[in-house]
Write an enzyme that holds these catalytic residues in place. Structure first.
Site, PDB file in Angstrom:
ATOM      1  N   GLY A   1      54.260  11.187   8.174  1.00  0.00           N
ATOM      2  CA  GLY A   1      53.154  11.703   8.974  1.00  0.00           C
ATOM      3  C   GLY A   1      51.877  11.678   8.050  1.00  0.00           C
TER       4      GLY A   1
ATOM      5  N   ASN B   1      56.744   6.053   8.013  1.00  0.00           N
ATOM      6  CA  ASN B   1      57.069   7.170   9.151  1.00  0.00           C
ATOM      7  C   ASN B   1      56.506   8.672   8.647  1.00  0.00           C
ATOM      8  OD1 ASN B   1      57.668   6.024  11.382  1.00  0.00           O
ATOM      9  ND2 ASN B   1      59.796   5.578  10.752  1.00  0.00           N
TER      10      ASN B   1
ATOM     11  N   ASP C   1      52.980   1.812  -1.637  1.00  0.00           N
ATOM     12  CA  ASP C   1      53.876   2.552  -2.716  1.00  0.00           C
ATOM     13  C   ASP C   1      53.243   3.271  -3.790  1.00  0.00           C
ATOM     14  OD1 ASP C   1      56.646   3.501  -3.249  1.00  0.00           O
ATOM     15  OD2 ASP C   1      56.829   2.223  -4.837  1.00  0.00           O
TER      16      ASP C   1
ATOM     17  N   HIS D   1      43.932   8.079  -5.316  1.00  0.00           N
ATOM     18  CA  HIS D   1      44.592   6.730  -5.717  1.00  0.00           C
ATOM     19  C   HIS D   1      44.639   5.684  -4.496  1.00  0.00           C
ATOM     20  CE1 HIS D   1      47.559   9.714  -4.714  1.00  0.00           C
ATOM     21  NE2 HIS D   1      48.266   8.948  -4.568  1.00  0.00           N
TER      22      HIS D   1
ATOM     23  N   PHE E   1      50.552  16.657  -0.039  1.00  0.00           N
ATOM     24  CA  PHE E   1      51.958  16.291  -0.080  1.00  0.00           C
ATOM     25  C   PHE E   1      52.511  15.888  -1.507  1.00  0.00           C
ATOM     26  CE2 PHE E   1      50.232  12.443   1.458  1.00  0.00           C
ATOM     27  CZ  PHE E   1      50.952  11.586   1.147  1.00  0.00           C
TER      28      PHE E   1
ATOM     29  N   LYS F   1      50.899  10.292   5.368  1.00  0.00           N
ATOM     30  CA  LYS F   1      50.496   9.129   4.808  1.00  0.00           C
ATOM     31  C   LYS F   1      49.808   8.667   5.910  1.00  0.00           C
ATOM     32  CE  LYS F   1      53.044   7.004   1.761  1.00  0.00           C
ATOM     33  NZ  LYS F   1      54.159   5.844   1.275  1.00  0.00           N
TER      34      LYS F   1
END
Length: 194
Positions: free
Chosen positions: A12, A10, A70, A178, A150, A14
């Site tokens: 935003g 969730n 991740d 990445h 971020f 990403k």
């Protein structure tokens, strides 16, 4: 007809980044779009493990194809910290300001500023699991610069560049990031399957 695929997030920033990377080949949904309000526990001791946990949770509970990722920052002078704990390095999950403060404090007096961002993306499609890794090498600077991005973006300068990730536009950052590199491998895999 587009394939519907859920991004197990969730966040935003990403979701926006992944939508940009995946383009029009998929109808992308977020966790909230599929009605998943749970905070999926990231209890594995590796990024690959956490990525897999999130994807399996969504696939098992909602029966929808899923992409989960991740990511973490690994700093050589700190023996790979914060690594799998990047989002909660200073305690509270996702407090970017405190995480950066703690990292810079721990690096005080250290000459080696080498670091890398690592992402592991897991795809579960029709029950089959595939994983893709992306890495970008760089260094940690002493002060935050830039307002984009971020997490640790304001203190990370990728090798071969003068700007931090937070100074770059999304168009500049995505091809070298990445996450961008991991998702590129994912896209190539999906295109090869068609």
């Amino acid at each position: 007809m587009k394939n519907k695929i859920c991004l197990a997030s969730n966040n935003g920033h990403k979701i926006e980044e992944l939508k940009e990377l995946l383009g029009d080949s998929f109808e992308i949904t977020s966790l909230s779009d599929i009605g998943c309000t749970e905070d999926i526990a990231e209890t594995a001791d590796s990024m690959a493990g956490n990525s897999l946990l999130k994807a399996q949770y969504v696939y098992s509970n909602y029966g929808i194809d899923c992409i989960a990722d991740d990511s973490g920052l690994e700093v050589d002078a700190l023996n790979g910290e914060p690594g799998v704990y990047s989002a909660r390095y200073a305690g509270e999950h996702g407090n970017h300001k405190k995480n950066i403060e703690k990292l810079l404090k721990n690096l005080e007096g250290k000459q080696n500023r080498q670091a890398r961002f690592r992402t592991v993306v897991t795809l579960i499609q029709d029950g089959a699991v595939e994983m893709f890794e992306g890495i970008v090498e760089g260094k940690i600077i002493e002060n935050e610069i830039g307002d984009n991005g971020f997490g640790y973006d304001p203190i990370f300068v990728p090798d071969g560049f003068e700007k931090t990730f937070a100074q770059m536009t999304m168009e500049q950052k995505i091809p070298i990031s990445h996450r961008g590199r991991a998702v590129q491998k994912l896209i190539e895999f999906l295109k090869a399957k068609k």
